[in-house]
Design an enzyme around this catalytic site. Structure first.
Site, PDB file in Angstrom:
ATOM      1  N   GLY A   1       0.760  -1.240   0.000  1.00 43.39           N
ATOM      2  CA  GLY A   1       0.000   0.000   0.000  1.00 43.39           C
ATOM      3  C   GLY A   1       0.793   1.295   0.000  1.00 43.39           C
ATOM      4  O   GLY A   1       0.335   2.310  -0.505  1.00 43.39           O
TER       5      GLY A   1
ATOM      6  N   ASP B   1      -5.660   2.103  10.197  1.00 46.91           N
ATOM      7  CA  ASP B   1      -7.072   1.784  10.320  1.00 46.91           C
ATOM      8  C   ASP B   1      -7.297   1.246  11.741  1.00 46.91           C
ATOM      9  O   ASP B   1      -7.372   2.022  12.691  1.00 46.91           O
ATOM     10  CB  ASP B   1      -7.416   0.770   9.226  1.00 46.91           C
ATOM     11  CG  ASP B   1      -8.906   0.452   9.131  1.00 46.91           C
ATOM     12  OD1 ASP B   1      -9.718   1.347   9.342  1.00 46.91           O
ATOM     13  OD2 ASP B   1      -9.242  -0.712   8.831  1.00 46.91           O
TER      14      ASP B   1
HETATM   15  P1  IMP Z   1      -4.920  -1.949  10.172  1.00 42.89           P
HETATM   16  O1  IMP Z   1      -4.051  -3.081  10.612  1.00 42.89           O
HETATM   17  O2  IMP Z   1      -6.372  -2.220  10.441  1.00 42.89           O
HETATM   18  O3  IMP Z   1      -4.483  -0.598  10.693  1.00 42.89           O
HETATM   19  O4  IMP Z   1      -4.910  -1.968   8.608  1.00 42.89           O
HETATM   20  C1  IMP Z   1      -3.953  -1.369   7.869  1.00 42.89           C
HETATM   21  C2  IMP Z   1      -4.021  -1.864   6.445  1.00 42.89           C
HETATM   22  O5  IMP Z   1      -5.360  -2.141   6.033  1.00 42.89           O
HETATM   23  C3  IMP Z   1      -3.530  -0.788   5.540  1.00 42.89           C
HETATM   24  O6  IMP Z   1      -2.158  -0.874   5.335  1.00 42.89           O
HETATM   25  C4  IMP Z   1      -4.326  -1.043   4.272  1.00 42.89           C
HETATM   26  O7  IMP Z   1      -3.626  -1.940   3.444  1.00 42.89           O
HETATM   27  C5  IMP Z   1      -5.605  -1.676   4.723  1.00 42.89           C
HETATM   28  N1  IMP Z   1      -6.728  -0.696   4.754  1.00 42.89           N
HETATM   29  C6  IMP Z   1      -7.324  -0.136   5.819  1.00 42.89           C
HETATM   30  N2  IMP Z   1      -8.325   0.703   5.467  1.00 42.89           N
HETATM   31  C7  IMP Z   1      -8.360   0.675   4.117  1.00 42.89           C
HETATM   32  C8  IMP Z   1      -9.171   1.353   3.129  1.00 42.89           C
HETATM   33  O8  IMP Z   1     -10.064   2.172   3.407  1.00 42.89           O
HETATM   34  N3  IMP Z   1      -8.886   1.048   1.830  1.00 42.89           N
HETATM   35  C9  IMP Z   1      -7.908   0.179   1.473  1.00 42.89           C
HETATM   36  N4  IMP Z   1      -7.129  -0.466   2.341  1.00 42.89           N
HETATM   37  C10 IMP Z   1      -7.350  -0.218   3.663  1.00 42.89           C
END
Ligand code: IMP
Ligand code: MG
Length: 178
Positions: free
Chosen positions: A43, A101
């Site tokens: 990403g 996120d």
């Molecule tokens: P976390 O572990 O929930 O913080 O997720 C982080 C990862 O989830 C990021 O590096 C993204 O790859 C993916 N992610 C979270 N939200 C989105 C979104 O709205 N669109 C696309 N990918 C997301």
């Protein structure tokens, strides 16, 4: 592809201007520290490239892979591989992410980096969805705080697609069946 986008929330110009500001801030804060920027793949790849092009101090770049996502919900089960990194002992590390996120991915990566003796560790994320956080993780350098909507483009994907869009847009909910 464009017909799958409900609305654009960050234009190419918005992104360009803000990324320059972040790079200027990092260049000031890390002067004389030879920081190691570690991009979390996939990403972060576009953000990382634009960010580093605007950093004006000596620095090093590396990448790691991390994946936890299945569709639009984080699984919380984060897989990562830190073996490909240079030694972190004594280094000033900046983790570069597309979006914070739930915060689970960066928590797992950050904890293992601290255990390898990094001198400092900060997070630089293009996007932040604070309302989704399940822990106390905070990014010191954040491009934009956004509401809880699933976004794609500028490196962010839905099922590996849309990463190549030059802006950040909200995906039409019917695409992912919401
Ligand atoms: P976390 O572990 O929930 O913080 O997720 C982080 C990862 O989830 C990021 O590096 C993204 O790859 C993916 N992610 C979270 N939200 C989105 C979104 O709205 N669109 C696309 N990918 C997301
Ligand atoms: Mg992803």
């Amino acid at each position: 592809m464009l017909e799958d986008i409900e609305k654009i929330i960050l234009t190419e110009e918005d992104l360009r201007v803000r990324i320059r500001e972040l790079a200027a801030e990092l260049s000031r804060d890390y002067e004389g520290k030879d920081p190691l920027f570690i991009g979390v793949l996939k990403g972060s790849y576009i953000f990382m490239a634009d960010l580093c092009k605007n950093v004006t101090i000596p620095c090093e770049m590396a990448f790691i892979t991390a994946s936890s996502y299945r569709g639009t919900q984080s699984s919380g089960n984060v897989r990562t591989d830190l073996n490909a990194l240079p030694p972190l002992a004594g280094r000033h590390v900046v983790l570069v992410e597309d979006i914070i996120d739930s915060g689970l991915t960066l928590k797992v990566i950050g904890d293992s980096m601290k255990s390898q003796g990094a001198a400092s560790l900060e997070i630089c994320a293009l996007l932040d969805k604070p309302s989704r956080r399940v822990n106390d993780l905070r990014g010191k350098y954040v491009g934009f705080a956004i509401p809880d909507e699933f976004v794609v483009g500028f490196g962010l994907d839905y099922r590996e697609h849309y990463r190549n869009l030059p802006f950040v847009g909200v995906l039409r909910p019917e695409i992912y069946g919401a």
